[in-house]
Design an enzyme around this catalytic site. Structure first.
Site, PDB file in Angstrom:
ATOM      1  N   LYS A  95      -6.124 -54.065  47.046  1.00  0.00           N
ATOM      2  CA  LYS A  95      -5.150 -54.511  48.053  1.00  0.00           C
ATOM      3  C   LYS A  95      -5.760 -54.895  49.400  1.00  0.00           C
ATOM      4  CE  LYS A  95      -0.893 -52.914  46.161  1.00  0.00           C
ATOM      5  NZ  LYS A  95      -1.219 -51.886  45.140  1.00  0.00           N
ATOM      6  N   GLU A 117       6.236 -52.850  52.969  1.00  0.00           N
ATOM      7  CA  GLU A 117       6.687 -51.821  52.041  1.00  0.00           C
ATOM      8  C   GLU A 117       5.481 -51.272  51.294  1.00  0.00           C
ATOM      9  OE1 GLU A 117       6.302 -54.927  51.310  1.00  0.00           O
ATOM     10  OE2 GLU A 117       5.340 -54.814  49.343  1.00  0.00           O
ATOM     11  N   SER A 384      -8.321 -52.136  39.010  1.00  0.00           N
ATOM     12  CA  SER A 384      -7.691 -52.426  40.305  1.00  0.00           C
ATOM     13  C   SER A 384      -7.815 -51.340  41.353  1.00  0.00           C
ATOM     14  CB  SER A 384      -6.225 -52.784  40.091  1.00  0.00           C
ATOM     15  OG  SER A 384      -5.543 -51.751  39.414  1.00  0.00           O
TER      16      SER A 384
HETATM   17  C1  PLP Z   1      -0.524 -51.796  43.903  1.00  0.00           C
HETATM   18  C2  PLP Z   1      -1.411 -51.587  42.775  1.00  0.00           C
HETATM   19  C3  PLP Z   1      -1.224 -52.276  41.563  1.00  0.00           C
HETATM   20  C4  PLP Z   1      -0.051 -53.156  41.295  1.00  0.00           C
HETATM   21  O1  PLP Z   1       0.068 -54.284  42.105  1.00  0.00           O
HETATM   22  P1  PLP Z   1      -0.238 -55.746  41.587  1.00  0.00           P
HETATM   23  O2  PLP Z   1       0.282 -56.607  42.670  1.00  0.00           O
HETATM   24  O3  PLP Z   1       0.499 -55.933  40.304  1.00  0.00           O
HETATM   25  O4  PLP Z   1      -1.693 -55.846  41.413  1.00  0.00           O
HETATM   26  C5  PLP Z   1      -2.149 -52.090  40.575  1.00  0.00           C
HETATM   27  N1  PLP Z   1      -3.200 -51.254  40.723  1.00  0.00           N
HETATM   28  C6  PLP Z   1      -3.415 -50.591  41.867  1.00  0.00           C
HETATM   29  C7  PLP Z   1      -4.594 -49.690  41.974  1.00  0.00           C
HETATM   30  C8  PLP Z   1      -2.530 -50.732  42.922  1.00  0.00           C
HETATM   31  O5  PLP Z   1      -2.754 -50.062  44.050  1.00  0.00           O
END
Ligand code: PLP
Length: 405
Positions: A95, A117, A384
């Protein structure tokens, strides 16, 4: 020469096919038009590009590496599994890639504050981090249920100087947090920028967040080529709003031989309210200012959703994800709570990497996929985020399995 996919999507009104657009209350039409105009200019401004490159390298710690998950690969007994390590991006998830750029944009627009948010708290932490770095005020809206579940991230946001405002209506999770943040933003639009946490919301956010996240895919393509001398056969990412998935897909979207799969959370079952598989079970509709595929209740309102991953329990997906699935460029995979928890522990114990519960859905699906493929095939997962935020919740609810499976 044909224009690349990324250069030709969305159209100038923010549409990917029939999905996208900007459905805004009248007071927000002008502010959003200004954001679009400013972004189109900044996108090609060498100074903006240089500054972003600088913070990515010297502050965020990019490029993040790709790791070959050799023990997990051996365990699954099929395709080779690789991980793009966004858990190593500063603040522990992908993010920060869009948050740093969004706060830079806010500064260029002369704003003094950013508002957003958050679901699992990851976007809130990333935005509070970026706001601290660039010296802007930060206001984060979060569902009361998530505030309890994701307590460490709430503390982190406060330490970073953000003001955390609880969303107290409805199911008190991500959707309500979006409603609350939007409401708070309307009267402050001249001094604040709403920084959306995924490839969702009204145009130009799905475009901007995708562009800012595309660094993940561009790095990954080059790194994977260097490691394997080929492109991956499959690219897999978990999908809430779809930003980490769009980020890694962006690097491979013009390579038709690379299969792109977004993984949706099946939660605890197929009934409405037990999952958040929006693309799988949803239908077309407008929510939070954009047209996409969404889960609706019997009144046509956004349906209640559930997933063990607080950052992916959202009843819709970004318009570009809806479009790419419709034209057949991407496909959707599924992973339920139980499979995600199993993947969470397996990645931890086989590879020494504790993934976020959201990310564990991508791993769970990729493990199922790997088993069906021969060892000459490759799967690249967008890892992610890291799972430190989830450890208390997990060990209280799912006993730690005996090490080594
Ligand atoms: C917020 C988050 C997601 C989901 O958000 P996307 O916009 O679908 O990528 C996935 N993995 C992690 C670690 C997150 O913090």
């Amino acid at each position: 020469m044909l224009k690349s996919y990324l250069d030709s999507h969305p159209d100038e009104n923010g549409y990917f096919g029939k999905f996208g657009g900007a459905f805004l209350p009248p007071p927000l039409i002008e502010p959003f038009a200004q954001i679009t105009k400013e972004y189109q200019k900044l996108k090609n401004d060498p100074e903006f590009i240089e500054e972003l490159k600088y913070v990515r390298k010297h502050y965020q710690g990019r490029p993040t590496p790709i790791s070959y998950a050799k023990n997990l690969t051996k365990h699954c007994g099929g395709a080779k599994i690789f991980l793009k390590r966004e858990d190593l991006n500063h603040s522990g998830a992908h993010k920060l890639n869009h948050c740093m750029a969004e706060v830079m944009l806010a500064k260029k627009l002369g704003k003094t504050k950013v508002i957003a948010e958050t679901g699992a708290g990851q976007h809130g932490v990333a935005l509070a981090t970026a706001a601290a770095y660039f010296g802007l005020e930060c206001e984060i809206h979060m569902g009361e249920v998530d505030i309890i579940k994701e307590h460490p991230n709430v503390v982190r946001m406060k330490i970073l100087g953000a003001n955390v405002i609880p969303a107290t209506h409805g199911l008190r999770t991500l959707k309500e947090a979006v409603d609350s943040a939007f409401q708070a933003y309307v009267p402050q639009a001249d001094t604040a920028l709403f920084c959306i946490g995924s490839v969702v919301g009204p145009h130009p956010f799905p475009l901007m967040v995708r562009d800012f996240q595309s660094i993940v895919g561009h790095e990954a393509k080059e790194q994977f080529m260097e490691m394997e001398n080929s492109l991956p056969d499959y690219v897999v990412a978990c999908m809430g709003g779809g930003s980490n998935a769009m980020g890694i897909f962006a690097g491979f979207i013009d390579d038709e031989n690379v299969a792109l799969t977004g993984v949706e959370p099946m939660g605890r079952g197929e009934n409405l309210g037990d999952h958040a598989a929006s693309l799988t079970y949803g239908e077309e509709g407008v929510m939070h200012g954009f047209n996409s595929i969404m889960l609706k209740d019997s009144d046509g309102e956004p349906a209640p959703v559930y997933s063990i991953g607080s950052g992916i329990d959202y009843p819709s997906v970004g318009p570009e994800q809806a479009y790419l699935k419709e034209i057949g460029r991407t496909s959707v995979g599924l992973c339920n709570d139980e499979e995600a928890v199993d993947a969470f522990y397996k990645l931890s114990q086989f590879e020494g990497i504790i993934p976020a519960l959201e990310t564990a859905h991508a791993i769970g699906y990729a493990m199922k996929l790997a088993k069906t493929l021969s060892p000459d095939k490759t799967i690249l997962i967008n890892l992610s985020g890291r799972g430190d935020k989830d450890i208390d919740f997990i060990v209280e609810n799912y006993p730690i399995p005996n090490a080594k499976f």
